[in-house]
Design a protein around this motif. Structure first.
Motif, PDB file in Angstrom:
ATOM      1  N   LYS A 158       0.830  -1.205   0.000  1.00  0.00           N
ATOM      2  CA  LYS A 158       0.000   0.000   0.000  1.00  0.00           C
ATOM      3  C   LYS A 158       0.869   1.260   0.000  1.00  0.00           C
ATOM      4  CE  LYS A 158      -3.843   2.176   2.462  1.00  0.00           C
ATOM      5  NZ  LYS A 158      -3.231   3.502   2.580  1.00  0.00           N
ATOM      6  N   ALA A 159       1.915   1.268   0.843  1.00  0.00           N
ATOM      7  CA  ALA A 159       2.803   2.428   0.890  1.00  0.00           C
ATOM      8  C   ALA A 159       3.519   2.626  -0.438  1.00  0.00           C
ATOM      9  CB  ALA A 159       3.808   2.256   2.023  1.00  0.00           C
ATOM     10  N   LYS A 160       3.966   1.537  -1.053  1.00  0.00           N
ATOM     11  CA  LYS A 160       4.683   1.618  -2.329  1.00  0.00           C
ATOM     12  C   LYS A 160       3.783   2.160  -3.436  1.00  0.00           C
ATOM     13  CE  LYS A 160       7.140  -1.319  -5.652  1.00  0.00           C
ATOM     14  NZ  LYS A 160       7.607  -2.708  -5.944  1.00  0.00           N
ATOM     15  N   LEU A 161       2.558   1.644  -3.513  1.00  0.00           N
ATOM     16  CA  LEU A 161       1.635   2.092  -4.563  1.00  0.00           C
ATOM     17  C   LEU A 161       1.164   3.518  -4.304  1.00  0.00           C
ATOM     18  CD1 LEU A 161      -0.464  -1.167  -5.055  1.00  0.00           C
ATOM     19  CD2 LEU A 161       1.269  -0.234  -6.581  1.00  0.00           C
ATOM     20  N   ASP A 162       0.951   3.875  -3.046  1.00  0.00           N
ATOM     21  CA  ASP A 162       0.555   5.248  -2.727  1.00  0.00           C
ATOM     22  C   ASP A 162       1.627   6.245  -3.163  1.00  0.00           C
ATOM     23  OD1 ASP A 162      -1.927   4.687  -1.697  1.00  0.00           O
ATOM     24  OD2 ASP A 162      -1.259   4.576   0.385  1.00  0.00           O
ATOM     25  N   ALA A 163       2.893   5.858  -2.979  1.00  0.00           N
ATOM     26  CA  ALA A 163       3.989   6.742  -3.395  1.00  0.00           C
ATOM     27  C   ALA A 163       3.987   6.922  -4.915  1.00  0.00           C
ATOM     28  CB  ALA A 163       5.321   6.166  -2.920  1.00  0.00           C
ATOM     29  N   LYS A 164       3.725   5.853  -5.663  1.00  0.00           N
ATOM     30  CA  LYS A 164       3.665   5.966  -7.118  1.00  0.00           C
ATOM     31  C   LYS A 164       2.471   6.824  -7.554  1.00  0.00           C
ATOM     32  CE  LYS A 164       5.944   1.658  -8.489  1.00  0.00           C
ATOM     33  NZ  LYS A 164       5.794   0.389  -9.258  1.00  0.00           N
ATOM     34  N   ILE A 165       1.337   6.623  -6.906  1.00  0.00           N
ATOM     35  CA  ILE A 165       0.130   7.383  -7.265  1.00  0.00           C
ATOM     36  C   ILE A 165       0.331   8.869  -7.003  1.00  0.00           C
ATOM     37  CG2 ILE A 165      -2.281   7.769  -6.612  1.00  0.00           C
ATOM     38  CD1 ILE A 165      -2.481   4.738  -6.133  1.00  0.00           C
ATOM     39  N   ASP A 166       0.992   9.205  -5.902  1.00  0.00           N
ATOM     40  CA  ASP A 166       1.199  10.616  -5.553  1.00  0.00           C
ATOM     41  C   ASP A 166       2.074  11.350  -6.559  1.00  0.00           C
ATOM     42  OD1 ASP A 166      -0.384  10.312  -3.342  1.00  0.00           O
ATOM     43  OD2 ASP A 166       1.276  10.006  -1.939  1.00  0.00           O
ATOM     44  N   ARG A 167       2.906  10.591  -7.292  1.00  0.00           N
ATOM     45  CA  ARG A 167       3.791  11.231  -8.271  1.00  0.00           C
ATOM     46  C   ARG A 167       3.103  11.483  -9.613  1.00  0.00           C
ATOM     47  NH1 ARG A 167       7.755   7.626  -5.935  1.00  0.00           N
ATOM     48  NH2 ARG A 167       7.453   6.134  -7.626  1.00  0.00           N
ATOM     49  N   LYS A 168       1.877  10.972  -9.776  1.00  0.00           N
ATOM     50  CA  LYS A 168       1.142  11.162 -11.024  1.00  0.00           C
ATOM     51  C   LYS A 168       0.100  12.256 -10.880  1.00  0.00           C
ATOM     52  CE  LYS A 168       3.488   7.741 -12.621  1.00  0.00           C
ATOM     53  NZ  LYS A 168       4.632   7.992 -13.538  1.00  0.00           N
ATOM     54  N   GLU A 169      -0.246  12.852 -11.996  1.00  0.00           N
ATOM     55  CA  GLU A 169      -1.269  13.895 -11.989  1.00  0.00           C
ATOM     56  C   GLU A 169      -2.639  13.266 -11.709  1.00  0.00           C
ATOM     57  OE1 GLU A 169      -3.267  17.263 -14.934  1.00  0.00           O
ATOM     58  OE2 GLU A 169      -1.511  16.090 -15.576  1.00  0.00           O
ATOM     59  N   ARG A 170      -3.298  13.811 -10.717  1.00  0.00           N
ATOM     60  CA  ARG A 170      -4.590  13.256 -10.323  1.00  0.00           C
ATOM     61  C   ARG A 170      -5.579  13.336 -11.494  1.00  0.00           C
ATOM     62  NH1 ARG A 170      -6.915  11.991  -5.531  1.00  0.00           N
ATOM     63  NH2 ARG A 170      -9.193  12.000  -5.427  1.00  0.00           N
ATOM     64  N   GLY A 171      -6.227  12.200 -11.791  1.00  0.00           N
ATOM     65  CA  GLY A 171      -7.211  12.154 -12.864  1.00  0.00           C
ATOM     66  C   GLY A 171      -6.638  11.742 -14.206  1.00  0.00           C
ATOM     67  N   SER A 172      -5.301  11.662 -14.318  1.00  0.00           N
ATOM     68  CA  SER A 172      -4.696  11.258 -15.585  1.00  0.00           C
ATOM     69  C   SER A 172      -4.895   9.758 -15.798  1.00  0.00           C
ATOM     70  CB  SER A 172      -3.201  11.588 -15.588  1.00  0.00           C
ATOM     71  OG  SER A 172      -2.514  10.837 -14.603  1.00  0.00           O
ATOM     72  N   ASN A 173      -4.660   9.307 -17.032  1.00  0.00           N
ATOM     73  CA  ASN A 173      -4.832   7.882 -17.337  1.00  0.00           C
ATOM     74  C   ASN A 173      -3.897   7.016 -16.504  1.00  0.00           C
ATOM     75  OD1 ASN A 173      -6.842   8.349 -19.234  1.00  0.00           O
ATOM     76  ND2 ASN A 173      -5.406   8.467 -20.952  1.00  0.00           N
ATOM     77  N   ARG A 174      -2.653   7.464 -16.360  1.00  0.00           N
ATOM     78  CA  ARG A 174      -1.693   6.701 -15.575  1.00  0.00           C
ATOM     79  C   ARG A 174      -2.113   6.643 -14.112  1.00  0.00           C
ATOM     80  NH1 ARG A 174       1.051   2.349 -15.400  1.00  0.00           N
ATOM     81  NH2 ARG A 174       2.929   2.454 -14.118  1.00  0.00           N
ATOM     82  N   TRP A 175      -2.631   7.762 -13.601  1.00  0.00           N
ATOM     83  CA  TRP A 175      -3.115   7.801 -12.210  1.00  0.00           C
ATOM     84  C   TRP A 175      -4.272   6.821 -12.022  1.00  0.00           C
ATOM     85  CZ3 TRP A 175      -7.766   9.087  -9.908  1.00  0.00           C
ATOM     86  CH2 TRP A 175      -7.751   9.348  -8.540  1.00  0.00           C
ATOM     87  N   LYS A 176      -5.197   6.799 -12.974  1.00  0.00           N
ATOM     88  CA  LYS A 176      -6.353   5.901 -12.871  1.00  0.00           C
ATOM     89  C   LYS A 176      -5.921   4.437 -12.908  1.00  0.00           C
ATOM     90  CE  LYS A 176      -9.652   9.105 -14.998  1.00  0.00           C
ATOM     91  NZ  LYS A 176     -10.530   9.358 -16.175  1.00  0.00           N
ATOM     92  N   LYS A 177      -4.936   4.115 -13.785  1.00  0.00           N
ATOM     93  CA  LYS A 177      -4.457   2.735 -13.872  1.00  0.00           C
ATOM     94  C   LYS A 177      -3.794   2.298 -12.569  1.00  0.00           C
ATOM     95  CE  LYS A 177      -3.785   2.545 -18.892  1.00  0.00           C
ATOM     96  NZ  LYS A 177      -2.801   2.391 -19.986  1.00  0.00           N
ATOM     97  N   LEU A 178      -3.013   3.194 -11.974  1.00  0.00           N
ATOM     98  CA  LEU A 178      -2.358   2.851 -10.712  1.00  0.00           C
ATOM     99  C   LEU A 178      -3.375   2.677  -9.593  1.00  0.00           C
ATOM    100  CD1 LEU A 178       0.791   5.166 -10.819  1.00  0.00           C
ATOM    101  CD2 LEU A 178       0.770   2.659 -10.829  1.00  0.00           C
ATOM    102  N   VAL A 179      -4.387   3.519  -9.563  1.00  0.00           N
ATOM    103  CA  VAL A 179      -5.438   3.387  -8.536  1.00  0.00           C
ATOM    104  C   VAL A 179      -6.158   2.059  -8.684  1.00  0.00           C
ATOM    105  CG1 VAL A 179      -7.662   4.312  -7.758  1.00  0.00           C
ATOM    106  CG2 VAL A 179      -5.759   5.866  -8.207  1.00  0.00           C
ATOM    107  N   GLU A 180      -6.459   1.664  -9.922  1.00  0.00           N
ATOM    108  CA  GLU A 180      -7.133   0.394 -10.159  1.00  0.00           C
ATOM    109  C   GLU A 180      -6.224  -0.784  -9.805  1.00  0.00           C
ATOM    110  OE1 GLU A 180     -10.220  -2.214 -11.352  1.00  0.00           O
ATOM    111  OE2 GLU A 180     -10.114  -0.116 -10.705  1.00  0.00           O
ATOM    112  N   THR A 181      -4.928  -0.661 -10.129  1.00  0.00           N
ATOM    113  CA  THR A 181      -3.974  -1.700  -9.761  1.00  0.00           C
ATOM    114  C   THR A 181      -3.900  -1.858  -8.242  1.00  0.00           C
ATOM    115  OG1 THR A 181      -2.626  -1.331 -11.735  1.00  0.00           O
ATOM    116  CG2 THR A 181      -1.551  -2.396  -9.871  1.00  0.00           C
TER     117      THR A 181
END
Length: 285
Positions: free
Chosen positions: A204-227
């Protein structure tokens, strides 16, 4: 009491077609529910949604179609009960969805075969049923190697206690349960559960760190949230399964020792009283 029987069956074209139709109905209900909320600020009731989308469905029998709406509103109700925390059911891209029949659409024939109702003019779904009691509900869901049937039926509870001993159970972190019966004691190792919890927190900590580095609402952000959601759900399922197996093991061992009553230590509020540092607190939580 109710018991649930779970078993696999081979997939048929009829089941695949019905399951895809159930998914299409779920997607439609989900889409129009949130579209109405966004555009009109109106929460459609389950009764109105069933009348709008489920009545006279082209593929699914009326009862099964209404159960799809019931599944969606159960998810909505759970989200509301949790003070709208977490993600509400907004997915509109399902390929397959669970088929559900209540007792009105289930018949147990004399030859031990379940007959599940379908639309008029179509062949009923027939399933070999290994229990004498007629199930109250039947669910059929898609699996990688076919379909999974979950059927719930009534069964009189059986009292397996043969003695009058009382056991005390102390819950812990290294030893999940320490049990004392008066004559002897035993422990249940919690190492596997502790490893799963540790992996869950670190992931959870690892994925949260990756998500925080992406622009909220972007495609990459959405994919990481779903992952993140999928991976954490998978671990939650493993933890639930392990807890079920370990608790059953404790019960079986207590029955062998003629125990009829159990006292468990009260650990409510222990999190509020702990302050042993970040690493130790995580372990004890």
């Amino acid at each position: 009491m109710y018991l649930t029987r779970k078993f696999h069956i081979e997939g048929t074209e009829q089941l695949r077609r019905l399951s895809r139709s159930s998914a299409d109905l779920w997607n439609s209900i989900c889409k129009w529910y949130w579209r109405t909320v966004d555009r009109q600020d109106h929460w459609i009731s389950k009764t109105a949604m069933r009348r709008w989308h489920c009545k006279g469905h082209d593929v699914l029998p009326s009862q099964t179609a209404q159960e799809v709406a019931g599944q969606f509103y159960e998810a909505i109700g759970s989200w509301h009960d949790n003070d709208r925390k977490g993600n509400p059911p907004k997915r509109c891209d399902k390929t397959y969805n669970v088929l559900r029949w209540t007792y009105q659409g289930v018949t147990l024939r004399e030859d031990g075969v379940l007959r599940l109702s379908t639309k008029r003019g179509e062949d009923s779904i027939l399933i070999d049923w290994p229990v004498d009691e007629e199930p109250r509900t039947v669910e059929i869901g898609k699996a990688s190697d076919g379909f999974v049937v979950r059927a719930q039926y009534d069964r009189e509870p059986v009292d397996r206690t043969t003695g009058d001993k009382v056991a005390g159970v102390d819950l812990g972190e290294k030893h999940l349960a320490a049990v004392f019966t008066g004559d002897d004691a035993f422990t249940i190792n919690g190492g596997e559960l502790r490893a799963l919890r540790h992996y869950q927190n670190s992931l959870k900590a690892k994925l949260d760190a990756k998500i925080d580095r992406k622009e909220r609402g972007s495609n990459r952000w959405k994919k990481l949230v779903e992952t993140k959601r999928k991976q954490l759900d998978r671990i939650d399922n493993k933890i639930t399964d392990l807890l079920h197996k370990l608790s059953r093991k404790v019960v079986e061992m207590l029955l062998e020792r003629r125990v009829s009553a159990v006292g468990i230590g009260d650990v409510r509020g222990i999190r509020d009283r702990m302050g042993y540092g970040k690493r130790m607190n995580q372990r004890l939580h």
